[in-house]
Scaffold this active site. Structure first.
Site, PDB file in Angstrom:
ATOM      1  N   ILE A 120       0.853  -1.205   0.000  1.00 57.44           N
ATOM      2  CA  ILE A 120       0.000   0.000   0.000  1.00 57.44           C
ATOM      3  C   ILE A 120       0.884   1.248   0.000  1.00 57.44           C
ATOM      4  CG2 ILE A 120      -1.704   1.321   1.339  1.00 57.44           C
ATOM      5  CD1 ILE A 120      -2.961  -1.370   2.180  1.00 57.44           C
ATOM      6  N   ASP A 147      10.757   3.467   5.600  1.00 55.90           N
ATOM      7  CA  ASP A 147      10.370   2.098   5.973  1.00 55.90           C
ATOM      8  C   ASP A 147      11.452   1.542   6.895  1.00 55.90           C
ATOM      9  OD1 ASP A 147       8.207  -0.037   4.493  1.00 55.90           O
ATOM     10  OD2 ASP A 147       9.777  -0.920   5.729  1.00 55.90           O
ATOM     11  N   ASP A 157      12.115   3.205  11.755  1.00 57.34           N
ATOM     12  CA  ASP A 157      11.425   2.186  12.534  1.00 57.34           C
ATOM     13  C   ASP A 157      10.461   2.926  13.461  1.00 57.34           C
ATOM     14  OD1 ASP A 157      10.566   0.269  14.299  1.00 57.34           O
ATOM     15  OD2 ASP A 157      12.539  -0.634  14.592  1.00 57.34           O
ATOM     16  N   VAL A 158       9.159   2.782  13.232  1.00 58.00           N
ATOM     17  CA  VAL A 158       8.185   3.572  13.996  1.00 58.00           C
ATOM     18  C   VAL A 158       8.074   3.117  15.454  1.00 58.00           C
ATOM     19  CG1 VAL A 158       6.839   4.185  11.943  1.00 58.00           C
ATOM     20  CG2 VAL A 158       6.158   2.191  13.309  1.00 58.00           C
ATOM     21  N   TYR A 176      -4.354  -7.947  16.430  1.00 58.97           N
ATOM     22  CA  TYR A 176      -4.345  -7.044  15.266  1.00 58.97           C
ATOM     23  C   TYR A 176      -5.577  -6.121  15.313  1.00 58.97           C
ATOM     24  CZ  TYR A 176      -4.160  -5.577  10.328  1.00 58.97           C
ATOM     25  OH  TYR A 176      -4.107  -4.842   9.159  1.00 58.97           O
ATOM     26  N   LYS A 201      -5.850  -2.030  15.481  1.00 53.40           N
ATOM     27  CA  LYS A 201      -6.486  -1.222  14.429  1.00 53.40           C
ATOM     28  C   LYS A 201      -7.690  -0.427  14.962  1.00 53.40           C
ATOM     29  CE  LYS A 201      -3.660  -2.038  11.026  1.00 53.40           C
ATOM     30  NZ  LYS A 201      -2.889  -0.949  10.419  1.00 53.40           N
ATOM     31  N   PRO A 255      -9.028  -0.313   4.947  1.00 50.79           N
ATOM     32  CA  PRO A 255      -9.073  -1.196   3.775  1.00 50.79           C
ATOM     33  C   PRO A 255      -9.639  -2.569   4.125  1.00 50.79           C
ATOM     34  CG  PRO A 255      -6.870  -0.233   4.084  1.00 50.79           C
ATOM     35  CD  PRO A 255      -7.636   0.016   5.334  1.00 50.79           C
ATOM     36  N   VAL A 262      -6.537  -6.325   0.617  1.00 49.89           N
ATOM     37  CA  VAL A 262      -5.756  -5.652  -0.420  1.00 49.89           C
ATOM     38  C   VAL A 262      -4.618  -6.560  -0.866  1.00 49.89           C
ATOM     39  CG1 VAL A 262      -4.560  -3.512  -1.017  1.00 49.89           C
ATOM     40  CG2 VAL A 262      -6.199  -3.525   0.873  1.00 49.89           C
TER      41      VAL A 262
HETATM   42  N1  NAD Z   1      -3.149  -5.799   2.818  1.00 49.39           N
HETATM   43  C1  NAD Z   1      -4.311  -5.743   3.418  1.00 49.39           C
HETATM   44  O1  NAD Z   1      -5.222  -6.537   3.115  1.00 49.39           O
HETATM   45  C2  NAD Z   1      -4.585  -4.698   4.477  1.00 49.39           C
HETATM   46  C3  NAD Z   1      -5.910  -4.536   4.899  1.00 49.39           C
HETATM   47  C4  NAD Z   1      -6.198  -3.590   5.863  1.00 49.39           C
HETATM   48  C5  NAD Z   1      -5.183  -2.803   6.396  1.00 49.39           C
HETATM   49  N2  NAD Z   1      -3.900  -2.990   5.968  1.00 49.39           N
HETATM   50  C6  NAD Z   1      -2.883  -2.128   6.580  1.00 49.39           C
HETATM   51  O2  NAD Z   1      -2.234  -1.404   5.544  1.00 49.39           O
HETATM   52  C7  NAD Z   1      -0.916  -1.046   5.958  1.00 49.39           C
HETATM   53  C8  NAD Z   1       0.058  -1.431   4.847  1.00 49.39           C
HETATM   54  O3  NAD Z   1       0.022  -2.841   4.699  1.00 49.39           O
HETATM   55  P1  NAD Z   1       0.397  -3.601   3.351  1.00 49.39           P
HETATM   56  O4  NAD Z   1      -0.767  -4.412   2.974  1.00 49.39           O
HETATM   57  O5  NAD Z   1       0.989  -2.660   2.387  1.00 49.39           O
HETATM   58  O6  NAD Z   1       1.465  -4.621   3.939  1.00 49.39           O
HETATM   59  P2  NAD Z   1       3.024  -4.763   3.656  1.00 49.39           P
HETATM   60  O7  NAD Z   1       3.468  -5.841   4.577  1.00 49.39           O
HETATM   61  O8  NAD Z   1       3.257  -4.886   2.205  1.00 49.39           O
HETATM   62  O9  NAD Z   1       3.591  -3.347   4.146  1.00 49.39           O
HETATM   63  C9  NAD Z   1       3.779  -3.004   5.485  1.00 49.39           C
HETATM   64  C10 NAD Z   1       5.051  -2.175   5.547  1.00 49.39           C
HETATM   65  O10 NAD Z   1       5.248  -1.728   6.905  1.00 49.39           O
HETATM   66  C11 NAD Z   1       6.623  -1.828   7.175  1.00 49.39           C
HETATM   67  N3  NAD Z   1       6.879  -1.925   8.613  1.00 49.39           N
HETATM   68  C12 NAD Z   1       6.665  -2.970   9.435  1.00 49.39           C
HETATM   69  N4  NAD Z   1       7.091  -2.697  10.674  1.00 49.39           N
HETATM   70  C13 NAD Z   1       7.581  -1.427  10.635  1.00 49.39           C
HETATM   71  C14 NAD Z   1       8.182  -0.577  11.595  1.00 49.39           C
HETATM   72  N5  NAD Z   1       8.400  -0.990  12.839  1.00 49.39           N
HETATM   73  N6  NAD Z   1       8.540   0.670  11.221  1.00 49.39           N
HETATM   74  C15 NAD Z   1       8.358   1.078   9.941  1.00 49.39           C
HETATM   75  N7  NAD Z   1       7.822   0.323   8.990  1.00 49.39           N
HETATM   76  C16 NAD Z   1       7.442  -0.928   9.330  1.00 49.39           C
HETATM   77  C17 NAD Z   1       7.077  -3.094   6.455  1.00 49.39           C
HETATM   78  O11 NAD Z   1       8.482  -3.139   6.274  1.00 49.39           O
HETATM   79  C18 NAD Z   1       6.298  -3.000   5.161  1.00 49.39           C
HETATM   80  O12 NAD Z   1       7.030  -2.330   4.158  1.00 49.39           O
HETATM   81  C19 NAD Z   1      -0.676  -1.777   7.276  1.00 49.39           C
HETATM   82  O13 NAD Z   1      -0.880  -0.892   8.344  1.00 49.39           O
HETATM   83  C20 NAD Z   1      -1.757  -2.851   7.280  1.00 49.39           C
HETATM   84  O14 NAD Z   1      -2.091  -3.241   8.587  1.00 49.39           O
HETATM   85  C21 NAD Z   1      -3.575  -3.917   5.015  1.00 49.39           C
END
Ligand code: NAD
Length: 271
Positions: free
Chosen positions: A29, A48, A74-75, A167, A171, A197, A200
């Protein structure tokens, strides 16, 4: 008298001259969000915890003519957040928009969720989102020019989910953080909203398919079809579906919206 159409609005999102800081910008995303903002001519600060993925996003933005600076962030670390915001100010002068995409997911039955896993999930998804909002909003308040913050929650921030207790809790927390900050920052012209979302197509969803396939003994391909079929709009989301709504929330078009949590779920969740 003000005429219809005479409200100082323009037809595009008008993000030229704006700087957007993105966490988790190396993920599915986050990458789509960076591209979507680049298309609207915003300057991007892509961060990231996996530095290489942030750099890759940066390369993709630059390849399509955008401006992007990449950084490791790193958040989980407040010091890291302060340092990264400082680097953004040095490199790009300001932060007008913050998008919190960083997030992690594990899927486990309630009695397998250890204290460590619970804390680790909260640390990234809830506290990390808050601490990044805190650092960037402080800059926005001091600067006095308003701003936009968009947090990525989930439909798991609206509904419960078996095997998703920790989780979901994180959220739901993101929505609480969003609503509280929206009230506190409104007098400063800073809008704080969230997106929720559905499913995704990113690495995170691939992990969900693998895990549910193992738990329920259903082939991944079959699960993919089942999950797409339960979406009223008939398909899984693309990262771009979410990115477009985030860009909208960060634009002047959404100036009168704050404290909202918008579902981007193809109709799966309607509250
Ligand atoms: N994919 C889905 O279906 C979905 C649905 C609802 C919500 N989300 C949310 O969307 C957001 C993005 O998810 P995504 O689907 O792109 O997943 P993804 O795993 O592709 O991306 C998540 C990113 O967060 C980074 N990350 C993890 N820990 C971290 C930290 N401590 N500090 C900084 N960065 C860190 C990871 O390195 C990764 O690049 C997330 O918050 C996820 O919970 C995803």
């Amino acid at each position: 008298m003000r005429l219809i159409g005479d409200v100082g609005r323009d037809s595009v999102m008008s993000l030229s001259g704006k700087t957007v800081m993105i966490t988790g910008a190396g993920g599915g995303i986050g990458r789509a969000v960076a591209s979507a903002f680049a298309r609207e001519r915003a300057d991007i600060f892509a961060t990231d915890v996996k530095e290489e993925t942030a750099r890759q996003t940066g390369k993709e933005v630059v390849a399509v003519g955008g401006n992007c600076v990449a950084d490791r962030l790193d958040v989980r670390s407040e010091t890291d957040i302060q340092r990264s915001v400082g680097r953004c100010l040095e490199a790009l002068g300001k932060v007008d928009i913050l998008v919190n995409c960083a997030g992690i997911l594990t899927i486990l039955p309630f009695d397998k969720i250890t204290q460590e896993l619970w804390d680790g999930t909260m640390e990234v998804n809830a506290r990390g989102t808050f601490q990044t909002c805190k650092a960037v909003a402080s800059h926005m308040v001091t600067r006095g020019g308003g701003g936009k913050i968009v947090n990525v929650s989930s439909i798991a921030g609206k509904n419960g989910g078996a095997y998703y207790t920790h989780y979901c809790a994180s959220k739901f927390a993101v929505i609480g953080i969003t609503k509280s900050l929206a009230l506190e920052l409104a007098p400063h012209g800073i809008n704080v909203n969230a997106v929720c979302p559905g499913d995704v197509q990113t690495e995170m969803l691939e992990y969900e398919f693998r895990t549910h396939s193992r738990i329920r003994g259903i082939p991944e391909e079959e699960l993919r079809k089942q999950w797409a079929a339960r979406v009223p709009l008939g398909r899984l989301a693309l990262p771009e579906d979410v990115a477009d709504i985030i860009v909208f929330l960060a634009s002047r078009k959404a100036d009168y919206m704050t404290g909202q949590s918008l579902n981007v779920s193809g109709g799966m969740v309607m509250f």
